[in-house]
Motif scaffolding. Structure first.
Motif, mmCIF file in Angstrom:
data_model
loop_
_atom_site.group_PDB
_atom_site.id
_atom_site.type_symbol
_atom_site.label_atom_id
_atom_site.label_comp_id
_atom_site.label_asym_id
_atom_site.label_seq_id
_atom_site.Cartn_x
_atom_site.Cartn_y
_atom_site.Cartn_z
ATOM 1 N N ASP A 28 -4.686 -12.064 10.349
ATOM 2 C CA ASP A 28 -6.000 -11.616 10.826
ATOM 3 C C ASP A 28 -6.378 -10.201 10.382
ATOM 4 O OD1 ASP A 28 -4.360 -10.010 12.450
ATOM 5 O OD2 ASP A 28 -4.621 -11.267 14.224
ATOM 6 N N TYR A 29 -5.671 -9.657 9.388
ATOM 7 C CA TYR A 29 -5.943 -8.261 9.041
ATOM 8 C C TYR A 29 -7.336 -8.063 8.441
ATOM 9 C CZ TYR A 29 -4.532 -9.395 4.185
ATOM 10 O OH TYR A 29 -4.417 -9.932 2.930
ATOM 11 N N GLU A 30 -7.876 -9.091 7.783
ATOM 12 C CA GLU A 30 -9.221 -8.942 7.231
ATOM 13 C C GLU A 30 -10.264 -8.817 8.350
ATOM 14 O OE1 GLU A 30 -9.566 -11.522 3.351
ATOM 15 O OE2 GLU A 30 -8.015 -12.340 4.657
ATOM 16 N N THR A 31 -10.086 -9.602 9.410
ATOM 17 C CA THR A 31 -10.961 -9.476 10.580
ATOM 18 C C THR A 31 -10.812 -8.098 11.208
ATOM 19 O OG1 THR A 31 -10.805 -11.843 11.024
ATOM 20 C CG2 THR A 31 -11.504 -10.442 12.853
ATOM 21 N N ALA A 32 -9.566 -7.634 11.318
ATOM 22 C CA ALA A 32 -9.317 -6.317 11.912
ATOM 23 C C ALA A 32 -10.001 -5.210 11.114
ATOM 24 C CB ALA A 32 -7.813 -6.064 12.006
ATOM 25 N N ILE A 33 -9.954 -5.315 9.800
ATOM 26 C CA ILE A 33 -10.602 -4.307 8.956
ATOM 27 C C ILE A 33 -12.107 -4.305 9.204
ATOM 28 C CG2 ILE A 33 -11.202 -3.753 6.563
ATOM 29 C CD1 ILE A 33 -8.323 -4.681 5.824
ATOM 30 N N MET A 34 -12.697 -5.492 9.329
ATOM 31 C CA MET A 34 -14.137 -5.580 9.592
ATOM 32 C C MET A 34 -14.506 -4.893 10.903
ATOM 33 S SD MET A 34 -15.491 -7.260 7.020
ATOM 34 C CE MET A 34 -17.065 -7.842 7.652
ATOM 35 N N LEU A 35 -13.529 -4.817 11.835
ATOM 36 C CA LEU A 35 -13.806 -4.270 13.168
ATOM 37 C C LEU A 35 -13.177 -2.898 13.374
ATOM 38 C CD1 LEU A 35 -13.493 -7.641 15.069
ATOM 39 C CD2 LEU A 35 -15.562 -6.247 14.880
ATOM 40 N N GLY A 36 -12.834 -2.219 12.272
ATOM 41 C CA GLY A 36 -12.462 -0.812 12.379
ATOM 42 C C GLY A 36 -11.007 -0.453 12.227
ATOM 43 N N ALA A 37 -10.141 -1.402 11.881
ATOM 44 C CA ALA A 37 -8.721 -1.072 11.740
ATOM 45 C C ALA A 37 -8.513 0.049 10.725
ATOM 46 C CB ALA A 37 -7.926 -2.302 11.318
ATOM 47 N N THR A 38 -7.648 0.979 11.060
ATOM 48 C CA THR A 38 -7.241 2.020 10.115
ATOM 49 C C THR A 38 -5.821 1.789 9.615
ATOM 50 O OG1 THR A 38 -6.416 3.459 11.885
ATOM 51 C CG2 THR A 38 -8.727 3.730 11.217
ATOM 52 N N HIS A 39 -5.025 1.033 10.382
ATOM 53 C CA HIS A 39 -3.653 0.702 10.009
ATOM 54 C C HIS A 39 -3.441 -0.787 10.283
ATOM 55 C CE1 HIS A 39 -3.513 5.035 10.571
ATOM 56 N NE2 HIS A 39 -2.337 5.068 9.959
#
Length: 222
Positions: A197-208
């Motif tokens: 799910d890291y692509e979804t996390a990136i869309m929602l602001g993940a920095t790490h």
């Protein structure tokens, strides 16, 4: 194997694409290669490709694997991404460059003492029990303001917030909540998103993002 065919290159491409869709700079996202239970022989190829951020779940395993790897490959940044026992705080402070699992007042005290003793100030993410799953560890959302205040009083360097959403449930609402909590508390870092799910996390602001299986394959059995 050509570089373009490696798992690392594939994940990096997906990160860039997710950032493009989110209108973010790919440099805003740190890829942590979670190498828990994988031997040094599996880690070496990523190091040779130039990757330098790695995550481990257990202090003892990291102590066994990483001193020799770091000697051969300077510049490694080692992240503790698993739960930390208070009695291992000093060992963690000596070995890791970032801790992602600060989740309770007793650990704030233990890390404060460990940082003083080792003369290292290790940035910490506060782990939030974002899905109300106490078995995973993490600070309950309702207790987050108090824990952040205690960490700041103890002069713990706060890198941001971390979460592990519930399995088999759409993760986006949990990532969005962590992003909101980080903004509400003036924190820059959001450690969220794994192989699925890291692509979804990136869309929602993940920095790490903490990626294991997509880079190393399935983990060996204990």
């Amino acid at each position: 194997m050509e570089k373009a065919d490696t798992p690392l290159h594939s994940v990096q491409q997906k990160i860039r694409e997710a950032c493009r869709r989110a209108r973010r700079d790919a440099d805003e996202v740190t890829l942590i290669a979670v190498s828990k239970r994988h031997p040094a022989s599996a880690i070496e190829p990523l190091l040779i490709e130039g990757h330098r951020h790695f995550g481990e779940n257990r202090v003892q395993e990291a102590q066994e694997k990483w001193p020799a790897l770091r000697e051969q490959h300077p510049g490694v940044q080692l992240h503790l991404v698993g739960q930390l026992q208070s009695n291992k705080a000093e060992d963690a402070a000596a070995l890791f460059d970032v801790i992602h699992s600060l989740d309770r007042p007793s650990l704030v005290k233990a890390l404060g003492k460990a940082f003083d003793k080792t003369c290292r100030q290790v940035p910490c993410f506060v782990q939030v029990d974002i899905g109300d799953e106490p078995q995973k560890g993490g600070c309950p959302v309702s207790e987050l303001p108090a824990l952040l205040a205690q960490a700041r009083d103890a002069e713990i360097p706060l890198a941001g917030l971390m979460c592990l959403p519930p399995a088999d449930i759409e993760p986006a609402p949990f990532f969005a909540l962590l992003d909101k909590l980080a903004r509400d508390h003036g924190l820059e870092g959001r450690s969220m998103g794994m192989s699925g799910d890291y692509e979804t996390a990136i869309m929602l602001g993940a920095t790490h993002i903490r990626v294991g299986t997509a880079l190393f394959g399935e983990r060996p059995a204990n």
